[in-house]
Structure formats: structure tokens, C-alpha cells
Design a protein around this motif. Structure first.
Motif, PDB file in Angstrom:
ATOM      1  N   THR A 108     -13.105  -1.769 -13.643  1.00 28.46           N
ATOM      2  CA  THR A 108     -12.378  -1.916 -12.384  1.00 28.46           C
ATOM      3  C   THR A 108     -11.972  -3.379 -12.188  1.00 28.46           C
ATOM      4  N   GLU A 109     -11.057  -3.586 -11.260  1.00 31.71           N
ATOM      5  CA  GLU A 109     -10.693  -4.939 -10.809  1.00 31.71           C
ATOM      6  C   GLU A 109     -10.548  -4.916  -9.301  1.00 31.71           C
ATOM      7  N   ALA A 110     -10.983  -5.986  -8.647  1.00 27.37           N
ATOM      8  CA  ALA A 110     -10.927  -6.080  -7.195  1.00 27.37           C
ATOM      9  C   ALA A 110      -9.779  -6.982  -6.752  1.00 27.37           C
ATOM     10  N   TYR A 111      -9.131  -6.587  -5.645  1.00 27.65           N
ATOM     11  CA  TYR A 111      -8.056  -7.367  -5.043  1.00 27.65           C
ATOM     12  C   TYR A 111      -8.229  -7.353  -3.533  1.00 27.65           C
ATOM     13  N   THR A 112      -8.125  -8.534  -2.903  1.00 35.24           N
ATOM     14  CA  THR A 112      -8.361  -8.659  -1.473  1.00 35.24           C
ATOM     15  C   THR A 112      -7.120  -9.202  -0.772  1.00 35.24           C
ATOM     16  N   SER A 113      -7.115  -9.090   0.552  1.00 38.23           N
ATOM     17  CA  SER A 113      -5.931  -9.487   1.315  1.00 38.23           C
ATOM     18  C   SER A 113      -5.667 -10.990   1.280  1.00 38.23           C
ATOM     19  N   ASP A 114      -6.701 -11.804   1.016  1.00 40.72           N
ATOM     20  CA  ASP A 114      -6.517 -13.253   0.942  1.00 40.72           C
ATOM     21  C   ASP A 114      -6.390 -13.740  -0.498  1.00 40.72           C
ATOM     22  N   ASP A 115      -6.147 -12.823  -1.408  1.00 43.57           N
ATOM     23  CA  ASP A 115      -6.079 -13.090  -2.844  1.00 43.57           C
ATOM     24  C   ASP A 115      -4.611 -13.226  -3.263  1.00 43.57           C
ATOM     25  N   PRO A 116      -4.187 -14.392  -3.736  1.00 41.84           N
ATOM     26  CA  PRO A 116      -2.783 -14.577  -4.126  1.00 41.84           C
ATOM     27  C   PRO A 116      -2.301 -13.617  -5.205  1.00 41.84           C
ATOM     28  N   ALA A 117      -3.224 -13.004  -5.948  1.00 36.48           N
ATOM     29  CA  ALA A 117      -2.835 -12.055  -6.988  1.00 36.48           C
ATOM     30  C   ALA A 117      -2.702 -10.629  -6.465  1.00 36.48           C
ATOM     31  N   SER A 118      -3.034 -10.423  -5.183  1.00 29.77           N
ATOM     32  CA  SER A 118      -3.033  -9.079  -4.616  1.00 29.77           C
ATOM     33  C   SER A 118      -1.672  -8.705  -4.039  1.00 29.77           C
ATOM     34  N   HIS A 119      -1.323  -7.432  -4.132  1.00 25.89           N
ATOM     35  CA  HIS A 119      -0.089  -6.939  -3.520  1.00 25.89           C
ATOM     36  C   HIS A 119      -0.115  -7.078  -2.009  1.00 25.89           C
ATOM     37  N   SER A 120      -1.310  -7.148  -1.417  1.00 27.27           N
ATOM     38  CA  SER A 120      -1.429  -7.230   0.042  1.00 27.27           C
ATOM     39  C   SER A 120      -1.323  -8.658   0.563  1.00 27.27           C
ATOM     40  N   PHE A 121      -1.299  -9.629  -0.325  1.00 30.24           N
ATOM     41  CA  PHE A 121      -1.237 -11.028   0.097  1.00 30.24           C
ATOM     42  C   PHE A 121       0.066 -11.258   0.867  1.00 30.24           C
ATOM     43  N   GLY A 122      -0.052 -11.804   2.071  1.00 30.14           N
ATOM     44  CA  GLY A 122       1.120 -12.023   2.901  1.00 30.14           C
ATOM     45  C   GLY A 122       1.354 -10.940   3.930  1.00 30.14           C
ATOM     46  N   GLY A 123       0.529  -9.904   3.916  1.00 33.94           N
ATOM     47  CA  GLY A 123       0.621  -8.883   4.947  1.00 33.94           C
ATOM     48  C   GLY A 123       1.299  -7.596   4.519  1.00 33.94           C
ATOM     49  N   PRO A 124       1.335  -6.621   5.442  1.00 38.16           N
ATOM     50  CA  PRO A 124       1.892  -5.306   5.123  1.00 38.16           C
ATOM     51  C   PRO A 124       3.399  -5.348   4.865  1.00 38.16           C
ATOM     52  N   ARG A 125       3.814  -4.553   3.900  1.00 36.58           N
ATOM     53  CA  ARG A 125       5.221  -4.332   3.573  1.00 36.58           C
ATOM     54  C   ARG A 125       5.361  -2.868   3.149  1.00 36.58           C
ATOM     55  N   PRO A 126       6.579  -2.369   3.055  1.00 39.69           N
ATOM     56  CA  PRO A 126       6.728  -0.952   2.666  1.00 39.69           C
ATOM     57  C   PRO A 126       6.012  -0.610   1.366  1.00 39.69           C
ATOM     58  N   ARG A 127       6.051  -1.501   0.384  1.00 40.48           N
ATOM     59  CA  ARG A 127       5.462  -1.186  -0.913  1.00 40.48           C
ATOM     60  C   ARG A 127       3.936  -1.108  -0.854  1.00 40.48           C
ATOM     61  N   ASN A 128       3.318  -1.941  -0.029  1.00 38.03           N
ATOM     62  CA  ASN A 128       1.848  -2.000  -0.027  1.00 38.03           C
ATOM     63  C   ASN A 128       1.227  -1.320   1.188  1.00 38.03           C
ATOM     64  N   ARG A 129       1.993  -0.502   1.886  1.00 36.69           N
ATOM     65  CA  ARG A 129       1.526   0.104   3.136  1.00 36.69           C
ATOM     66  C   ARG A 129       0.183   0.811   2.972  1.00 36.69           C
ATOM     67  N   ALA A 130      -0.013   1.492   1.854  1.00 34.99           N
ATOM     68  CA  ALA A 130      -1.259   2.250   1.660  1.00 34.99           C
ATOM     69  C   ALA A 130      -2.482   1.338   1.638  1.00 34.99           C
ATOM     70  N   MET A 131      -2.312   0.072   1.218  1.00 37.23           N
ATOM     71  CA  MET A 131      -3.442  -0.849   1.163  1.00 37.23           C
ATOM     72  C   MET A 131      -3.990  -1.172   2.544  1.00 37.23           C
ATOM     73  N   PHE A 132      -3.186  -0.954   3.578  1.00 38.94           N
ATOM     74  CA  PHE A 132      -3.621  -1.232   4.946  1.00 38.94           C
ATOM     75  C   PHE A 132      -3.934   0.055   5.704  1.00 38.94           C
ATOM     76  N   GLY A 133      -4.000   1.156   4.980  1.00 38.05           N
ATOM     77  CA  GLY A 133      -4.312   2.448   5.586  1.00 38.05           C
ATOM     78  C   GLY A 133      -5.785   2.764   5.507  1.00 38.05           C
ATOM     79  N   PRO A 134      -6.154   4.024   5.697  1.00 38.56           N
ATOM     80  CA  PRO A 134      -7.567   4.418   5.683  1.00 38.56           C
ATOM     81  C   PRO A 134      -8.239   4.142   4.342  1.00 38.56           C
ATOM     82  N   ALA A 135      -9.487   3.735   4.400  1.00 41.33           N
ATOM     83  CA  ALA A 135     -10.265   3.500   3.185  1.00 41.33           C
ATOM     84  C   ALA A 135     -10.515   4.815   2.457  1.00 41.33           C
ATOM     85  N   GLY A 136     -10.607   4.730   1.133  1.00 36.55           N
ATOM     86  CA  GLY A 136     -10.900   5.894   0.312  1.00 36.55           C
ATOM     87  C   GLY A 136      -9.680   6.629  -0.186  1.00 36.55           C
ATOM     88  N   LEU A 137      -8.491   6.259   0.302  1.00 35.50           N
ATOM     89  CA  LEU A 137      -7.272   6.920  -0.159  1.00 35.50           C
ATOM     90  C   LEU A 137      -6.718   6.210  -1.398  1.00 35.50           C
TER      91      LEU A 137
END
Length: 200
Positions: A56-85
Motif C-alpha cells: 500500500t501507499e498513503a496519501y494525505t491532504s497536506d501531502d504535495p504528492a496527493s491528489h487532494s493537495f490544494g482542496g476538493p476538485r471534481p477529479r478528487n471529490r471521492a477523497m473528501f467523501g465518506p471513509a471506506g469508499l
């Protein structure tokens, strides 16, 4: 501890008739590095397909390598949704990659799995019958499990607790930012890893 892949597959078949309790969605509502480590050794089920999580690999919202870095956008919407999905994205316009959402903005990328059930389906999709070649990389997992954009944000993942051996850690693969974070986790000695860990 089960000694080889054949033993693990037989144990899975023998347990198929017993009631299984997957991790609840709330279990994933934690920092991605913690979830990424704890998922090693667990059994993932997506419909009739099943596999053991070995990398596995971990990615967090404050991680410059993460798709969620910089906040929600259409492409990364699921990352800000319910956990476990599921968070499913297309890499380089070719490969569909599977993640599980953790706390808001965090996700765990599934880098490699050891196939346990549904190998015939995986082999047909992947065009190979070699067990190690079925899920030993994020793009391979997406293809073997038949994923596409329809799986993004869907409640399709069931992770079950299972015995695990030692976990190894190392830098993440295929990124150019935050390369020093040791947020890649793997099952030590597994033949199904996407790539060996440094020093092992």
C-alpha cells in the motif's frame, strides 16, 4: 502462519462458508499512513473477487504528492467523501488505480495484491495466467478487478481482518514530490509485491 500462496488460497476457500465481518467504514476514518500499514495482510473482497493486501501507499491532504493537495476538485471529490469508499482514478490516461478513502482528504493506494479467489476472471482480464502478474501493480489491480470511472466513490470494498507477518516500509514509487516520506508499506518477503523494498 500459512506457509505459501497455495495454503492461503485453500484457507480462503475453507472459510468461504463462514460469516465474515469486514472492517466498518469508521475504521478507515483515520490518517492514511495508519490505515495503509494496518491494511497489510487483510483480505479484500470486491464482489466475487478476493485478494490479500501485500502493498500500500498513503496519501494525505497536506501531502504535495496527493491528489487532494490544494482542496476538493471534481477529479478528487471521492477523497473528501465518506471513509471506506473507493477512490478510482485514471493514471496517464491508461490505467485505473484503486484507493480506499480514509479521513477527509486522505486515501490509501493499493499497490499490490496476492490473488485468492476469482483468479480465472482476473487472468482473462489481464491476459495472463501467472498469479504474480495479476495484481502486482496499481494498474494491474484496476484491470484485474475490472474497474473504471463507475467505481469512483462507490461502496464496493470489503476488507476483512487476517493474520499478517512483518511489515516493511520505504519511500513511495513514481512520484516527484514528498519523496522522502516512508509511506509505502509491504508484506515482508511477499512474492506479489510490485517492487522490492530497499534493503530487503
Amino acid at each position: 502462519m500459512l506457509s505459501d500462496a497455495g495454503d492461503r488460497r485453500r484457507a480462503f476457500v475453507q472459510s468461504a462458508g463462514r460469516a465474515l465481518t469486514p472492517f466498518p467504514h469508521a475504521w478507515f476514518d483515520r490518517p492514511a499512513p495508519d490505515v495503509a500499514r494496518d491494511l497489510i495482510g487483510s483480505r479484500l473482497e470486491v464482489g466475487p473477487l478476493a485478494a490479500r493486501v501485500v502493498e500500500t501507499e498513503a496519501y494525505t491532504s497536506d501531502d504535495p504528492a496527493s491528489h487532494s493537495f490544494g482542496g476538493p476538485r471534481p477529479r478528487n471529490r471521492a477523497m473528501f467523501g465518506p471513509a471506506g469508499l473507493a477512490y478510482v482514478y485514471r493514471s496517464y490516461g491508461i490505467h485505473w488505480c484503486l484507493n480506499v478513502v480514509c479521513r477527509s482528504g486522505d486515501a490509501v493506494l493499493l499497490r499490490a495484491l496476492e490473488p485468492l479467489a476469482g483468479l480465472e476472471v482476473m487472468a482473462r482480464r489481464r491476459g495472463t495466467e501467472a498469479p504474480r502478474a495479476l495484481c502486482s501493480g496499481p494498474g494491474k489491480i484496476g484491470q484485474a478487478f475490472g474497474l473504471d470511472a463507475a467505481a469512483d466513490g462507490a461502496d464496493i470494498l470489503r476488507f476483512h481482518p487476517a493474520p499478517r507477518g512483518p511489515v516493511v516500509t520505504g519511500p513511495r514509487i513514481g512520484i516527484t514530490r514528498a519523496t522522502d516520506r516512508p509511506w509505502r508499506f509491504g508484506s515482508e518477503g511477499s512474492a506479489f509485491l510490485s517492487r522490492r523494498f530497499p534493503g530487503t
